[in-house]
Design an enzyme around this catalytic site. Structure first.
Site, PDB file in Angstrom:
ATOM      1  CB  THR A 103      14.688   5.708   5.710  1.00  0.00           C
ATOM      2  OG1 THR A 103      14.211   6.311   6.930  1.00  0.00           O
ATOM      3  CG2 THR A 103      15.208   4.318   6.017  1.00  0.00           C
ATOM      4  CG  ASP A 158      -4.693   8.833   4.341  1.00  0.00           C
ATOM      5  OD1 ASP A 158      -4.088   8.436   5.352  1.00  0.00           O
ATOM      6  OD2 ASP A 158      -5.137   9.990   4.236  1.00  0.00           O
ATOM      7  CB  THR A 204      -0.960   0.059   1.209  1.00  0.00           C
ATOM      8  OG1 THR A 204      -0.264   0.564   2.364  1.00  0.00           O
ATOM      9  CG2 THR A 204      -1.553  -1.301   1.512  1.00  0.00           C
ATOM     10  CE1 TYR A 236       8.453   8.363  14.180  1.00  0.00           C
ATOM     11  CE2 TYR A 236      10.066   7.986  15.912  1.00  0.00           C
ATOM     12  CZ  TYR A 236       9.458   7.597  14.732  1.00  0.00           C
ATOM     13  OH  TYR A 236       9.852   6.428  14.113  1.00  0.00           O
ATOM     14  CG  ASN A 278       7.195   0.726   6.816  1.00  0.00           C
ATOM     15  OD1 ASN A 278       8.143   0.870   7.572  1.00  0.00           O
ATOM     16  ND2 ASN A 278       7.110   1.355   5.648  1.00  0.00           N
ATOM     17  CE  LYS A 292       6.971   5.031  14.991  1.00  0.00           C
ATOM     18  NZ  LYS A 292       6.297   4.130  14.010  1.00  0.00           N
ATOM     19  CB  SER A 321       7.579   0.446  17.372  1.00  0.00           C
ATOM     20  OG  SER A 321       7.580   1.443  18.361  1.00  0.00           O
TER      21      SER A 321
END
Length: 272
Positions: free
Chosen positions: A183, A56, A32, A148, A83, A152, A134
């Site tokens: 990333t 979404d 996705t 953030y 993810n 998590k 996570s």
């Protein structure tokens, strides 16, 4: 034996890398992304083995529809890799209501909706593996990442509970908790608050705390993730990267020291 994998946030970063690795070894992947054009290269290379789905994850109904589409297409789902997510950088005081809600909507509620959609399928199958991506920041915190961190921590609390609820249905549950990796999480995928000058020293110290060696190579994670997926007895907590273990170990040792130092005061508060 090939597996059927449902993976969110497959347009870039970990999601794209892991989806490709799974397809290369012969698994089937429902991938996705907000924009499925980002998956065209996987479709061109792997054909019918990959099912691109526009999603979404903050849309609960769409998340259920996407999971059901994958089940109908492939006949079942063996593994979920939740993810999708992004990083919000900035001090807590700087964070707007809209930014705070969007961080939680994506990182926590989006993960929750996909988990809720897939759990009855795995419960009916009496098998499956739910993997939540996570962060090491679900076990400890860093400044300038307050929302953030909170998202998590919420993911970890939800997932630990889930593991106790679905164990009897033959469903394994794991948390992947990476340290920093190179990333788009801290680049193109990241969001920023509007700066308050008073926090400049905190932000500078945060930026200077990382060395080039602190950041792992995303492509190097594939063998570890495939081993997690293939394990008959996967761990609930799976630290990813060489920086994660010493970071977490130090924080937990300090916590235990606090618990020990205040143990008598805490016990007296029980009342009997």
């Amino acid at each position: 034996m090939s597996k059927i994998i449902f993976i969110t946030g497959a347009s870039r970063g970990f999601g794209k890398i892991w989806a490709k690795a799974l397809l290369q070894r012969g698994d089937k992947v429902a991938a996705t992304a907000r924009n499925t054009d980002s998956l065209n290269d996987l479709v061109a290379e792997f054909g019918d083995a990959v099912l691109p789905i526009q999603l979404d994850v903050t849309d609960r109904a769409a998340s259920f529809a996407a999971v059901n589409k994958a089940k109908e297409h492939f006949g079942g789902i063996d593994v979920l890799i939740n993810n999708a997510g992004f990083g919000l950088f900035g001090a807590i005081e700087e964070t707007t209501e809209a930014q705070a809600r969007q961080q939680m909507e994506t990182n926590f509620f989006g993960l929750l909706w996909v988990t809720q959609a897939i759990t009855p399928i795995m419960r009916e199958q009496q098998s499956g593996h739910i993997i939540q991506v996570s962060s090491v920041l679900g076990l400890m915190t860093l400044p300038v990442l307050g929302l953030y961190n909170a998202s998590k921590y919420a993911v970890n609390g939800l997932t630990e509970t889930l593991a106790t609820e679905v164990k009897g249905f033959g469903i394994n549950v794991s948390l992947i908790e990476p340290n920093g990796f190179s990333t788009d999480w801290s680049g193109a995928s990241a969001a920023q608050t509007e700066a308050i000058e008073a926090y400049a020293p905190v932000k500078q110290a945060f930026a200077e705390g990382a060395t080039p060696d602190s950041w792992g190579k995303p492509e190097a994670t594939t063998d570890a993730v495939l081993a997690l997926i293939d394990s008959p007895n996967p761990p609930l907590h799976f630290l990813l990267g060489k920086v994660a273990y010493p970071m977490v170990a130090g924080v937990y040792a300090a916590r235990q020291a606090d618990f020990d130092a205040w143990k008598e005061v805490a016990e007296a508060a029980h009342g009997h």
